[in-house]
Design an enzyme around this catalytic site. Sequence first.
Site, PDB file in Angstrom:
ATOM      1  N   GLU A   1      26.620 134.392  39.354  1.00  0.00           N
ATOM      2  CA  GLU A   1      26.752 135.778  38.928  1.00  0.00           C
ATOM      3  C   GLU A   1      28.186 136.136  38.637  1.00  0.00           C
ATOM      4  OE1 GLU A   1      25.104 136.556  43.020  1.00  0.00           O
ATOM      5  OE2 GLU A   1      26.204 138.402  42.656  1.00  0.00           O
TER       6      GLU A   1
ATOM      7  N   CYS B   1      35.054 139.388  37.142  1.00  0.00           N
ATOM      8  CA  CYS B   1      35.011 138.594  38.365  1.00  0.00           C
ATOM      9  C   CYS B   1      34.180 137.352  38.061  1.00  0.00           C
ATOM     10  CB  CYS B   1      34.373 139.447  39.462  1.00  0.00           C
ATOM     11  SG  CYS B   1      34.067 138.562  40.979  1.00  0.00           S
TER      12      CYS B   1
ATOM     13  N   CYS C   1      28.414 128.322  48.294  1.00  0.00           N
ATOM     14  CA  CYS C   1      29.720 128.172  48.946  1.00  0.00           C
ATOM     15  C   CYS C   1      29.475 127.540  50.305  1.00  0.00           C
ATOM     16  CB  CYS C   1      30.369 129.544  49.121  1.00  0.00           C
ATOM     17  SG  CYS C   1      32.007 129.516  49.870  1.00  0.00           S
TER      18      CYS C   1
ATOM     19  N   CYS D   1      31.264 132.283  55.710  1.00  0.00           N
ATOM     20  CA  CYS D   1      31.676 133.607  56.214  1.00  0.00           C
ATOM     21  C   CYS D   1      30.437 134.449  56.502  1.00  0.00           C
ATOM     22  CB  CYS D   1      32.578 134.316  55.201  1.00  0.00           C
ATOM     23  SG  CYS D   1      34.095 133.418  54.831  1.00  0.00           S
TER      24      CYS D   1
ATOM     25  N   CYS E   1      29.135 137.337  54.015  1.00  0.00           N
ATOM     26  CA  CYS E   1      29.067 137.052  52.584  1.00  0.00           C
ATOM     27  C   CYS E   1      27.718 136.459  52.190  1.00  0.00           C
ATOM     28  CB  CYS E   1      30.200 136.095  52.223  1.00  0.00           C
ATOM     29  SG  CYS E   1      30.233 135.683  50.483  1.00  0.00           S
TER      30      CYS E   1
ATOM     31  N   GLY F   1      31.682 131.234  45.589  1.00  0.00           N
ATOM     32  CA  GLY F   1      32.472 130.021  45.709  1.00  0.00           C
ATOM     33  C   GLY F   1      33.853 130.253  46.269  1.00  0.00           C
ATOM     34  N   GLU F   2      34.431 129.177  46.790  1.00  0.00           N
ATOM     35  CA  GLU F   2      35.809 129.199  47.279  1.00  0.00           C
ATOM     36  C   GLU F   2      36.637 128.415  46.247  1.00  0.00           C
ATOM     37  OE1 GLU F   2      38.031 130.418  49.500  1.00  0.00           O
ATOM     38  OE2 GLU F   2      39.364 129.015  48.499  1.00  0.00           O
TER      39      GLU F   2
ATOM     40  N   SER G   1      41.760 136.319  51.869  1.00  0.00           N
ATOM     41  CA  SER G   1      40.746 137.077  52.602  1.00  0.00           C
ATOM     42  C   SER G   1      41.073 136.970  54.082  1.00  0.00           C
ATOM     43  CB  SER G   1      39.365 136.495  52.320  1.00  0.00           C
ATOM     44  OG  SER G   1      39.122 136.591  50.933  1.00  0.00           O
ATOM     45  N   LEU G   2      41.648 138.039  54.620  1.00  0.00           N
ATOM     46  CA  LEU G   2      42.138 137.981  56.000  1.00  0.00           C
ATOM     47  C   LEU G   2      41.091 138.535  56.964  1.00  0.00           C
ATOM     48  CD1 LEU G   2      44.647 137.209  57.664  1.00  0.00           C
ATOM     49  CD2 LEU G   2      45.486 139.540  57.348  1.00  0.00           C
ATOM     50  N   HIS G   3      40.748 139.775  56.821  1.00  0.00           N
ATOM     51  CA  HIS G   3      39.645 140.432  57.529  1.00  0.00           C
ATOM     52  C   HIS G   3      39.784 140.510  59.049  1.00  0.00           C
ATOM     53  CE1 HIS G   3      37.883 140.218  53.627  1.00  0.00           C
ATOM     54  NE2 HIS G   3      37.358 139.032  53.716  1.00  0.00           N
TER      55      HIS G   3
ATOM     56  N   ASN H   1      30.346 145.634  51.902  1.00  0.00           N
ATOM     57  CA  ASN H   1      29.105 145.808  51.162  1.00  0.00           C
ATOM     58  C   ASN H   1      28.035 145.175  52.043  1.00  0.00           C
ATOM     59  OD1 ASN H   1      28.928 146.950  48.439  1.00  0.00           O
ATOM     60  ND2 ASN H   1      30.575 145.510  47.966  1.00  0.00           N
TER      61      ASN H   1
HETATM   62  N1  SAH Z   1      35.931 132.501  48.552  1.00  0.00           N
HETATM   63  C1  SAH Z   1      36.971 133.384  48.126  1.00  0.00           C
HETATM   64  C2  SAH Z   1      36.613 134.299  46.983  1.00  0.00           C
HETATM   65  C3  SAH Z   1      35.266 134.965  46.949  1.00  0.00           C
HETATM   66  S1  SAH Z   1      34.928 136.394  47.840  1.00  0.00           S
HETATM   67  C4  SAH Z   1      37.494 134.167  49.289  1.00  0.00           C
HETATM   68  O1  SAH Z   1      37.016 133.990  50.385  1.00  0.00           O
HETATM   69  O2  SAH Z   1      38.442 134.919  49.103  1.00  0.00           O
HETATM   70  C5  SAH Z   1      35.878 137.727  47.292  1.00  0.00           C
HETATM   71  C6  SAH Z   1      36.195 138.712  48.425  1.00  0.00           C
HETATM   72  O3  SAH Z   1      35.030 139.448  48.834  1.00  0.00           O
HETATM   73  C7  SAH Z   1      36.686 138.014  49.663  1.00  0.00           C
HETATM   74  O4  SAH Z   1      37.747 138.726  50.196  1.00  0.00           O
HETATM   75  C8  SAH Z   1      35.479 138.061  50.581  1.00  0.00           C
HETATM   76  O5  SAH Z   1      35.844 137.899  51.913  1.00  0.00           O
HETATM   77  C9  SAH Z   1      34.933 139.414  50.246  1.00  0.00           C
HETATM   78  N2  SAH Z   1      33.523 139.634  50.596  1.00  0.00           N
HETATM   79  C10 SAH Z   1      32.512 138.755  50.633  1.00  0.00           C
HETATM   80  N3  SAH Z   1      31.362 139.355  50.988  1.00  0.00           N
HETATM   81  C11 SAH Z   1      31.664 140.657  51.157  1.00  0.00           C
HETATM   82  C12 SAH Z   1      30.903 141.804  51.527  1.00  0.00           C
HETATM   83  N4  SAH Z   1      29.612 141.696  51.786  1.00  0.00           N
HETATM   84  N5  SAH Z   1      31.527 142.990  51.599  1.00  0.00           N
HETATM   85  C13 SAH Z   1      32.841 143.091  51.326  1.00  0.00           C
HETATM   86  N6  SAH Z   1      33.623 142.061  50.970  1.00  0.00           N
HETATM   87  C14 SAH Z   1      33.036 140.850  50.902  1.00  0.00           C
END
Ligand code: SAH
Length: 346
Positions: free
Chosen positions: A88, A101, A108, A112, A115, A160-161, A215-217, A291
């Site tokens: 997508e 995007c 992937c 995480c 995700c 994907g990463e 992506s730190l979180h 999300n």
């Molecule tokens: N694999 C890469 C790029 C893809 S995800 C990465 O990890 O950065 C793009 C961004 O969306 C990342 O920061 C990921 O952590 C975040 N993401 C994934 N699922 C999400 C969700 N359900 N809500 C908010 N952000 C999300």
Amino acid sequence: MKKILQDLNYAEITELVLSLGEKKFRADQLYSGLMLGKKISDINISKPLKDKLLEEYENEPVRIADVFKSADGTEKYLFALADGNVIEGVLMKYKYGNTQCVSTQVGCRMGCKFCASTLNGLVRNLSSGEILAQVTVVNALHGGAAAKRAVTNLVLMGSGEPLDNYENVVSFLKNVSAAGGLNISPRNISLSTCGLVPKIYDLANENLPVNLTISLHQTTDEGRARTMPVAKKYTIAEILKACEFYFEKTGRRYIFEYSLIAGENCGKEHADGLIKLLKGRPCHVNLIRLNEVKERNLKSTGEKEAYRFLGLLEKGGLSATLRRQIGSDIGGACGQLRASYLDSDK
Ligand code: SAH
């Protein structure tokens, strides 16, 4: 599956066309046709050359199978690949241009917890041409040409990463920014990674100054490991060191993605933790409210709480923004569309 012609750069296309006994101008026609998002069968080249190419190469490696339009103008695409896999993509419309995007893998393997892309693991890597063709077909859908692109910015934030498919992603970055092609400047491209540290160093040495997004979180390794298994492999300290190196090499400030998850990462202690980690660094923090993904039980932070968190970061001297939630009415989060497509298929 046949080979992907879009994997080749201009020099390689030229070499191929010459090796098939054709004149060089045919290579130019072929290359421009591909950059305009055309199928091989629709490109203005001789019939014999077309036939020879179609024996070996996929006519349409990436097809727009479905388009979902959000009330806010965001479009989400379901792409069909030649082997039947689906991925997508999203196109977000901003005042300064359109940001697409793109996906870099089918599925992937990073795991995480928030995700949707990783729910069924990794199916396969996308080739550089399959990543490029996502852009050329969407650019074409919006009437873009090489001279006037409809897609102006890219984020590698689909499924994907990217750094787990390093070679293909780097070829893609070179090809999508090539002067004779779509010519999207690396400065208009953001690569997002969950933090594969050695590959961040490699990328810094490529001389492709794309924007690096991490992506730190979370603010501690233990906390991060709760939702991101990759945190067991690389520490936040190692990631920050790699970011510093990236900045030294490219002069580009780096960005941290921080998805706000209720009860998980948005308390006062997390704001303090982020300030301690990031203050004084040439970086920016992008907050986004989670999300919610139906297969996961994590909840999004309320809007008020999100603004409070943003306020704390700003007060602490960080450059930060809370991203508008766009396209959430059409399954805006990573992998949601594909997951629901696979679901409906079962
Ligand atoms: N694999 C890469 C790029 C893809 S995800 C990465 O990890 O950065 C793009 C961004 O969306 C990342 O920061 C990921 O952590 C975040 N993401 C994934 N699922 C999400 C969700 N359900 N809500 C908010 N952000 C999300």
